[in-house]
Design a protein around this motif. Sequence first.
Motif, PDB file in Angstrom:
ATOM      1  N   ASP A 286     -36.856 -43.913  70.210  1.00 54.70           N
ATOM      2  CA  ASP A 286     -35.610 -43.689  69.468  1.00 54.70           C
ATOM      3  C   ASP A 286     -34.416 -44.423  70.076  1.00 54.70           C
ATOM      4  N   GLY A 287     -34.645 -45.135  71.174  1.00 52.02           N
ATOM      5  CA  GLY A 287     -33.551 -45.890  71.804  1.00 52.02           C
ATOM      6  C   GLY A 287     -32.490 -45.003  72.413  1.00 52.02           C
ATOM      7  N   LYS A 288     -32.910 -43.852  72.929  1.00 48.13           N
ATOM      8  CA  LYS A 288     -31.948 -42.877  73.467  1.00 48.13           C
ATOM      9  C   LYS A 288     -31.840 -42.906  74.985  1.00 48.13           C
ATOM     10  N   ALA A 289     -32.342 -43.988  75.607  1.00 49.42           N
ATOM     11  CA  ALA A 289     -32.253 -44.128  77.066  1.00 49.42           C
ATOM     12  C   ALA A 289     -31.662 -45.484  77.412  1.00 49.42           C
TER      13      ALA A 289
ATOM     14  N   LEU B 152     -30.678 -53.532  86.776  1.00 52.07           N
ATOM     15  CA  LEU B 152     -31.696 -54.584  86.762  1.00 52.07           C
ATOM     16  C   LEU B 152     -32.891 -54.296  85.856  1.00 52.07           C
ATOM     17  N   LEU B 153     -33.265 -53.040  85.725  1.00 53.46           N
ATOM     18  CA  LEU B 153     -34.442 -52.686  84.941  1.00 53.46           C
ATOM     19  C   LEU B 153     -34.078 -52.003  83.629  1.00 53.46           C
ATOM     20  N   ASP B 154     -34.850 -52.302  82.599  1.00 52.43           N
ATOM     21  CA  ASP B 154     -34.730 -51.597  81.326  1.00 52.43           C
ATOM     22  C   ASP B 154     -35.487 -50.273  81.465  1.00 52.43           C
ATOM     23  N   PRO B 155     -35.037 -49.210  80.802  1.00 53.34           N
ATOM     24  CA  PRO B 155     -35.719 -47.919  80.923  1.00 53.34           C
ATOM     25  C   PRO B 155     -37.232 -47.976  80.686  1.00 53.34           C
TER      26      PRO B 155
ATOM     27  N   PHE C 142     -35.788 -31.873  80.349  1.00 53.41           N
ATOM     28  CA  PHE C 142     -34.920 -32.110  79.180  1.00 53.41           C
ATOM     29  C   PHE C 142     -35.467 -31.545  77.873  1.00 53.41           C
ATOM     30  N   GLY C 143     -36.766 -31.214  77.832  1.00 55.86           N
ATOM     31  CA  GLY C 143     -37.342 -30.659  76.605  1.00 55.86           C
ATOM     32  C   GLY C 143     -37.658 -31.697  75.558  1.00 55.86           C
ATOM     33  N   GLU C 144     -37.686 -32.953  75.924  1.00 53.31           N
ATOM     34  CA  GLU C 144     -38.044 -34.037  75.010  1.00 53.31           C
ATOM     35  C   GLU C 144     -39.110 -34.909  75.652  1.00 53.31           C
ATOM     36  N   LYS C 145     -39.976 -35.470  74.818  1.00 49.59           N
ATOM     37  CA  LYS C 145     -40.995 -36.367  75.328  1.00 49.59           C
ATOM     38  C   LYS C 145     -40.368 -37.725  75.664  1.00 49.59           C
ATOM     39  N   TRP C 146     -40.729 -38.251  76.835  1.00 47.33           N
ATOM     40  CA  TRP C 146     -40.169 -39.528  77.272  1.00 47.33           C
ATOM     41  C   TRP C 146     -40.511 -40.653  76.294  1.00 47.33           C
ATOM     42  N   GLU C 147     -41.723 -40.629  75.746  1.00 48.58           N
ATOM     43  CA  GLU C 147     -42.122 -41.699  74.821  1.00 48.58           C
ATOM     44  C   GLU C 147     -41.288 -41.661  73.538  1.00 48.58           C
TER      45      GLU C 147
ATOM     46  N   LEU D  23     -26.804 -39.771  75.411  1.00 50.75           N
ATOM     47  CA  LEU D  23     -27.638 -40.868  75.891  1.00 50.75           C
ATOM     48  C   LEU D  23     -28.205 -40.520  77.272  1.00 50.75           C
ATOM     49  N   TYR D  24     -29.491 -40.730  77.447  1.00 46.48           N
ATOM     50  CA  TYR D  24     -30.103 -40.546  78.755  1.00 46.48           C
ATOM     51  C   TYR D  24     -29.816 -41.792  79.595  1.00 46.48           C
ATOM     52  N   VAL D  25     -29.085 -41.594  80.684  1.00 45.79           N
ATOM     53  CA  VAL D  25     -28.628 -42.728  81.495  1.00 45.79           C
ATOM     54  C   VAL D  25     -29.164 -42.602  82.919  1.00 45.79           C
ATOM     55  N   PHE D  26     -29.593 -43.724  83.468  1.00 51.75           N
ATOM     56  CA  PHE D  26     -30.132 -43.761  84.821  1.00 51.75           C
ATOM     57  C   PHE D  26     -29.092 -44.294  85.805  1.00 51.75           C
ATOM     58  N   ASN D  27     -28.891 -43.531  86.884  1.00 53.53           N
ATOM     59  CA  ASN D  27     -27.978 -43.918  87.970  1.00 53.53           C
ATOM     60  C   ASN D  27     -26.614 -44.389  87.458  1.00 53.53           C
ATOM     61  N   ALA D  28     -26.039 -43.604  86.577  1.00 54.48           N
ATOM     62  CA  ALA D  28     -24.752 -43.966  85.978  1.00 54.48           C
ATOM     63  C   ALA D  28     -23.640 -44.112  87.010  1.00 54.48           C
ATOM     64  N   PHE D  29     -23.743 -43.387  88.112  1.00 58.05           N
ATOM     65  CA  PHE D  29     -22.711 -43.417  89.153  1.00 58.05           C
ATOM     66  C   PHE D  29     -22.586 -44.780  89.816  1.00 58.05           C
ATOM     67  N   PHE D  30     -23.618 -45.616  89.715  1.00 55.90           N
ATOM     68  CA  PHE D  30     -23.604 -46.892  90.432  1.00 55.90           C
ATOM     69  C   PHE D  30     -22.554 -47.856  89.894  1.00 55.90           C
ATOM     70  N   MET D  31     -22.229 -47.777  88.617  1.00 59.54           N
ATOM     71  CA  MET D  31     -21.295 -48.741  88.037  1.00 59.54           C
ATOM     72  C   MET D  31     -19.912 -48.641  88.668  1.00 59.54           C
ATOM     73  N   ASN D  32     -19.474 -47.427  88.984  1.00 56.37           N
ATOM     74  CA  ASN D  32     -18.183 -47.263  89.641  1.00 56.37           C
ATOM     75  C   ASN D  32     -18.233 -47.817  91.057  1.00 56.37           C
TER      76      ASN D  32
END
Length: 270
Positions: A167-170, A140-143, A157-162, A220-229
């Motif tokens: 970079d479109g990596k989330a 439902l939400l965009d990163p 992760f060693g990377e800045k969230w911003e 790719l940084y993915v949020f709650n990837a397990f939910f799709m299954n």
Amino acid sequence: LAVQDTTLGAMVILTRTVESIIICVALLAVFVPASSFHIQNQEVNRIIVNMGLSLGKLSSDSASITETLCGNASTDELLNSAFVFVKPHANNPKVQEKVKEMLIAAKVEIKSEGDISGSKIDDEKLIDQHYYAIASKATLLDPKDMAVPADKFEDFFGEKWEDVLADGKAANAMQACEKLGVDANGLEEAWRKCEPKNKVIKFGGGFYCGLVEVQGKPPLYVFNAFFMNMRSKFTGDASIHYYEVQFKPTDLKWEDFRGKVLGPTDPSTA
């Protein structure tokens, strides 16, 4: 066991005329217990009942709503109301009939019943609403709209969230399927591989982020990837069978309805 694995879900929003009080409770077991709320008929101005999977809205007319929710009961005998459904893996005529028998035997009145197709659940994101705490981060939400703790993200992760956003990596889980060219099962498999590599962090309840890698695609940084299954079990050719029910607190306590009639969510403890 299949019957005991039936879960109950609803969202009830009550708005009272005299006091602007909104009560919103969701997931697994939500109800309007007569023992908890003393609501006079004339106080009910508008009640919208989004029964677990957003089946629809009841009339906004207070009299018809009160009658729908409470039958002909007096103000001293309000009824408990619930939405019960059989999960897709157990949805067959024998289970449906067994559930009905158990409800009736427990003095639970079935006001209506029916089926909801997997396509409707998918198109209207009904299961996403039902499991909102998890699904909000997955579909439902965009990163950029998620409350990601930037300091924890960078520490882990060693990377800045911003920079990751720029970079479109989330991506949320649904977006990840498209970006990585995988289906729900493929994303689940990739997610499980990144867990033992210490590439998954939990930011809070139902809020996970993992650095997912699929061959031939940038990580790719993915949020709650397990939910799709988990979601896929409710969509496609799947369907649920539901029952809108009500019962008197004097006949059946809510605690007993939830714990004895429906039983534990985990069938192994039923």
